[in-house]
Write an enzyme that holds these catalytic residues in place. Structure first.
Site, PDB file in Angstrom:
ATOM      1  N   ASP A 136       0.838  -1.193   0.000  1.00 18.41           N
ATOM      2  CA  ASP A 136       0.000   0.000   0.000  1.00 18.41           C
ATOM      3  C   ASP A 136       0.877   1.249   0.000  1.00 18.41           C
ATOM      4  OD1 ASP A 136      -2.190  -1.663   0.204  1.00 18.41           O
ATOM      5  OD2 ASP A 136      -2.268  -1.507   2.400  1.00 18.41           O
TER       6      ASP A 136
HETATM    7  N1  URA Z   1      -1.158  -5.986   3.842  1.00 21.71           N
HETATM    8  C1  URA Z   1      -1.659  -4.729   3.891  1.00 21.71           C
HETATM    9  O1  URA Z   1      -2.693  -4.494   4.491  1.00 21.71           O
HETATM   10  N2  URA Z   1      -0.996  -3.766   3.250  1.00 21.71           N
HETATM   11  C2  URA Z   1       0.168  -3.955   2.594  1.00 21.71           C
HETATM   12  O2  URA Z   1       0.744  -3.008   2.042  1.00 21.71           O
HETATM   13  C3  URA Z   1       0.686  -5.260   2.560  1.00 21.71           C
HETATM   14  C4  URA Z   1       0.005  -6.258   3.190  1.00 21.71           C
END
Ligand code: URA
Length: 266
Positions: A136
């Protein structure tokens, strides 16, 4: 609403070119991709060069970026012969918060690809670097890149169960019950999660090791046990642990790819 399945561009091109090229439908290696994979130039630049008539295949100018490339055929760019044999390369990159793992960033903060091409030395900028999975925008930590689509598939395949270790600072102080639910698996809106490793590093810091990689999975799992995530960092993928400072990268050696990521090109 069901998502419409897009026909891959290489397949469209093969169909346009007629029955002869249908043979490449199973294992396509098209010109622009082959140039990006071999480090001659990234795919977008290769497509432009091909359309401009700067690339020849077996002595003929080829203006179709999706033209299939047979092994051993002579390829020239601006008159120079180029080698298309491509070793499998992999990089680790320490993703800072704020960058997106997308081709473009509507918010203008930047993409990991833009950052990476800035920090790589010129010989490494000729490759088309593909991200192995996603993080993310606000997640920091280990992001792998490769020039080989098979390694991307391997690293993101739900069947491989490659462990991914995250550290999350969370709201509240998770108790043994929450950790047990994370370990045993819980039901999210897209189905049950696989058993996971879960332990506390501090009263409000959880180390979570997943062997799957669903969208926002860590955040959704921790929210489901009542501890929404404040910050999230990925420390390791398989046996490869992040060891470069934020914003920096390094090449993985062959044993890190074969043993650490359990990847053997076929
Ligand atoms: N899980 C998440 O919630 N976000 C990420 O960036 C990676 C794994």
């Amino acid at each position: 609403m069901a998502r419409r399945q897009r026909t891959p561009r290489w397949l469209e091109a093969a169909r346009r070119r007629g029955p002869e090229d249908a043979r490449f439908a199973d294992k396509p290696d098209w010109l622009a991709r082959a140039l990006g994979k071999a480090g001659v130039m990234p795919r977008a630049q290769a497509e432009a060069a091909i359309r401009e008539g700067r690339v020849t295949l077996a002595g003929q100018v080829e203006r179709e970026p999706f033209a299939p490339v047979r092994p051993g055929v002579e390829v020239r760019v601006d008159g120079q012969v180029v080698r298309l044999e491509a070793p499998v390369l992999a990089l680790m990159f320490h993703k800072p918060a704020g960058l997106v793992v997308h081709g473009s960033d509507a918010e203008g903060v930047g993409t990991v690809f833009e950052w990476l091409y800035e920090v790589l030395p010129p010989p490494m900028r000729g490759f088309e670097w593909l991200a192995v999975g996603r993080l993310d925008r606000d997640t920091t930590g280990l992001l792998l890149f490769t020039n080989d689509e098979r390694l991307v598939r391997h690293g993101t395949s739900p069947e491989q169960h490659l462990p991914k270790r995250y550290v999350a600072a969370v709201a509240g102080k998770p108790g043994e019950d929450a950790l047990r639910r994370l370990r045993e698996g819980l039901v999210l809106e897209d189905g049950p999660t696989r058993p996971a490793g879960a332990r506390l590093r501090a009263p409000d810091v959880v180390e979570l090791t997943l062997t799957e990689g669903r969208h926002h999975q860590v955040k959704r799992m921790l929210a489901a046990v009542g501890h929404p995530v404040w910050t999230l960092h990925r420390e390791a993928v398989g046996g490869v642990a992040l060891d470069v400072p934020e914003g920096a990268w390094r090449r993985l050696d062959d044993s890190e790819v074969s043993d650490g990521l359990a990847f053997t090109p076929t």
